[in-house]
Scaffold this motif. Structure first.
Motif, PDB file in Angstrom:
ATOM      1  N   GLY A 171       0.809  -1.206   0.000  1.00 23.76           N
ATOM      2  CA  GLY A 171       0.000   0.000   0.000  1.00 23.76           C
ATOM      3  C   GLY A 171       0.841   1.254   0.000  1.00 23.76           C
ATOM      4  N   GLY A 172       0.302   2.324  -0.628  1.00 24.76           N
ATOM      5  CA  GLY A 172       1.066   3.557  -0.750  1.00 24.76           C
ATOM      6  C   GLY A 172       0.461   4.735  -0.017  1.00 24.76           C
ATOM      7  N   GLY A 173      -0.428   4.484   0.936  1.00 22.44           N
ATOM      8  CA  GLY A 173      -1.071   5.567   1.673  1.00 22.44           C
ATOM      9  C   GLY A 173      -0.512   5.732   3.071  1.00 22.44           C
ATOM     10  N   ASN A 174      -1.252   6.488   3.882  1.00 20.66           N
ATOM     11  CA  ASN A 174      -0.781   6.813   5.229  1.00 20.66           C
ATOM     12  C   ASN A 174      -0.634   5.594   6.123  1.00 20.66           C
ATOM     13  OD1 ASN A 174      -0.517   9.801   5.401  1.00 20.66           O
ATOM     14  ND2 ASN A 174      -2.640   9.724   4.712  1.00 20.66           N
ATOM     15  N   GLN A 196       1.975   0.497  -5.581  1.00 22.89           N
ATOM     16  CA  GLN A 196       1.599   0.551  -6.993  1.00 22.89           C
ATOM     17  C   GLN A 196       2.392   1.607  -7.748  1.00 22.89           C
ATOM     18  OE1 GLN A 196      -0.154  -1.325  -8.855  1.00 22.89           O
ATOM     19  NE2 GLN A 196      -1.716  -2.390  -7.663  1.00 22.89           N
ATOM     20  N   ARG A 197       2.724   2.701  -7.082  1.00 20.56           N
ATOM     21  CA  ARG A 197       3.517   3.770  -7.682  1.00 20.56           C
ATOM     22  C   ARG A 197       4.456   4.302  -6.613  1.00 20.56           C
ATOM     23  NH1 ARG A 197      -1.117   8.516  -8.317  1.00 20.56           N
ATOM     24  NH2 ARG A 197      -1.472   8.899  -6.083  1.00 20.56           N
ATOM     25  N   PRO A 198       5.508   5.007  -6.994  1.00 16.13           N
ATOM     26  CA  PRO A 198       6.437   5.531  -5.983  1.00 16.13           C
ATOM     27  C   PRO A 198       5.697   6.351  -4.933  1.00 16.13           C
ATOM     28  CG  PRO A 198       7.355   5.814  -8.185  1.00 16.13           C
ATOM     29  CD  PRO A 198       5.934   5.341  -8.373  1.00 16.13           C
ATOM     30  N   PRO A 199       6.044   6.195  -3.656  1.00 17.03           N
ATOM     31  CA  PRO A 199       5.353   6.929  -2.587  1.00 17.03           C
ATOM     32  C   PRO A 199       5.445   8.434  -2.794  1.00 17.03           C
ATOM     33  CG  PRO A 199       6.767   5.210  -1.685  1.00 17.03           C
ATOM     34  CD  PRO A 199       7.088   5.306  -3.140  1.00 17.03           C
ATOM     35  N   ARG A 200       4.313   9.108  -2.552  1.00 16.23           N
ATOM     36  CA  ARG A 200       4.271  10.573  -2.669  1.00 16.23           C
ATOM     37  C   ARG A 200       4.092  11.164  -1.268  1.00 16.23           C
ATOM     38  NH1 ARG A 200       0.201  13.104  -6.444  1.00 16.23           N
ATOM     39  NH2 ARG A 200      -1.270  11.937  -5.137  1.00 16.23           N
ATOM     40  N   PHE A 201       5.177  11.687  -0.709  1.00 14.70           N
ATOM     41  CA  PHE A 201       5.127  12.289   0.623  1.00 14.70           C
ATOM     42  C   PHE A 201       4.718  13.757   0.508  1.00 14.70           C
ATOM     43  CE2 PHE A 201       8.090   8.778   1.015  1.00 14.70           C
ATOM     44  CZ  PHE A 201       7.710   8.196   2.212  1.00 14.70           C
ATOM     45  N   LEU A 202       3.814  14.190   1.372  1.00 14.82           N
ATOM     46  CA  LEU A 202       3.481  15.606   1.429  1.00 14.82           C
ATOM     47  C   LEU A 202       4.643  16.369   2.048  1.00 14.82           C
ATOM     48  CD1 LEU A 202       0.590  14.076   1.450  1.00 14.82           C
ATOM     49  CD2 LEU A 202      -0.259  16.237   2.337  1.00 14.82           C
TER      50      LEU A 202
END
Length: 353
Positions: A171-174, A196-202
């Motif tokens: 999983g790529g969420g929080n 699924q895709r590279p993690p996107r950190f805020l």
């Protein structure tokens, strides 16, 4: 338990309590039915290290500011449970628990709410059951032959349960990022994080306050026919709360692409490489828990019920609260649920008048 009443609220978590607060202020006759045996909603079932994304003052239900938790910028789940417990007692909300709702059906000019403790005849119903009780796990080839343990976010508690194991977090969420960070700092765990895709950190300075503002701005733009701002999704997927930030900066949050299948003893990627695993933790989200409304025949695409705000388009006596942006901007959050709860109760009050 049986009787006729103005409003039945289904669910005693944060959304149900926010609805109860406004129903009390509007002097309506109501009950809140909670399937749990104790206060706190889903917060009493989360993992040990979970903290909010926002400071206490920005994580409050209507009418009552959440007290600061000593020594914590972002309160933990236990503090939230204590706050919700105090909240329902402070406002003397009529909670009935544990009561499990089986179904809601039309009954003339009323809605009948059938439960394991009898039934209620209501002039209006607020469904506030949330999503925690309906975890989603995607279909991946090999799930049936994997000999190890598979669990969802809802089943994770603490790293010590996995000492000496090879663990794959999906999983790529929080939730995935927080659980991965939790496990990464624990000796004796061989950890793989698959996304699924590279993690996107805020950005590090963004927390729940900015997310609420982004969700609200998106809803306002859509309501006014303006260009979709993208809301929270435009900012990223993962809030860099302190434990996640620390693990990221230490180089412990390195994600691999999503694997293609499970094998008897691990996972396999599309290029043929494999990794052994004892446990797979699926941090893959939730679906709205709406099975109790099936008899009303309102379900549409993606399992959602079409709504105007919180009001069900196919049944004006029914309001849905706290399931996500489709029932109010950020309505699945503590700070975000107050406004749609207020609007729902205002519409219910007008309907009953």
């Amino acid at each position: 338990m049986t009787g006729a009443i103005d409003v039945v609220v289904i669910g005693g978590g944060q959304a149900g309590l926010a609805a109860g607060y406004h129903l009390r202020r509007n002097k309506l006759d109501f009950v809140v039915l909670d399937a749990q045996s104790a206060p706190g909603g889903a917060w009493q079932h989360t993992w040990d290290s979970l903290h909010l994304f926002s400071p206490a003052a920005y994580s409050s239900l209507p009418g009552r500011i959440m007290p600061v938790q000593p020594g914590q910028e972002y309160p933990d789940a236990g503090h939230v449970v204590r706050y919700l417990t105090d909240y329902e007692h402070r406002y003397d909300l009529p909670l009935h628990r544990p009561v499990r709702v089986h179904t809601v059906v039309r009954d003339g000019d009323r809605l009948r709410v059938d439960t394991d403790a009898g039934h209620w005849s209501a002039r209006a119903v607020v469904s506030a059951t949330g999503t925690w009780w309906r975890p989603f796990v995607p279909a991946v080839p090999g799930q049936g032959i994997f000999a190890g343990r598979q669990l969802h976010t809802t089943g994770y508690r603490r790293p010590s349960e996995f000492t000496g194991q090879r663990v794959v977090v999906v999983g790529g969420g929080n939730s995935a990022a927080q659980i991965t960070a939790d496990l990464a700092g624990h000796d004796g765990i061989d950890l793989t994080w698959a996304t699924q895709r590279p993690p996107r950190f805020l950005a590090d300075d963004i927390d729940g306050r900015a997310l609420f503002d982004a969700a609200t701005a998106r809803r306002r733009a859509l309501d006014e026919g303006r260009t979709d701002t993208g809301g929270v999704a435009s900012l990223g997927d993962i809030v860099a709360v302190p434990p996640v930030r620390a693990a990221r900066d230490a180089g412990l949050l390195k994600a691999r692409p999503m694997f293609e299948s499970l094998t008897a003893h691990g996972v396999r990627w599309s290029d043929g490489t494999t990794a052994r695993a004892d446990t797979v933790i699926w941090c893959t989200g939730f679906r709205p828990a709406l099975s109790h409304l099936a008899a009303l025949g309102l379900r549409g695409t993606h399992g959602h019920i079409a709504t105007d705000g919180t009001r069900a388009l196919g049944e004006p006596r029914l309001h849905l609260l706290g399931y996500g942006d489709w029932t109010g901007p950020a309505s699945a959050t503590l700070i975000g649920v107050g406004r749609p709860a207020r609007d729902a109760v205002r519409q219910i009050t007008d309907l009953l008048a």
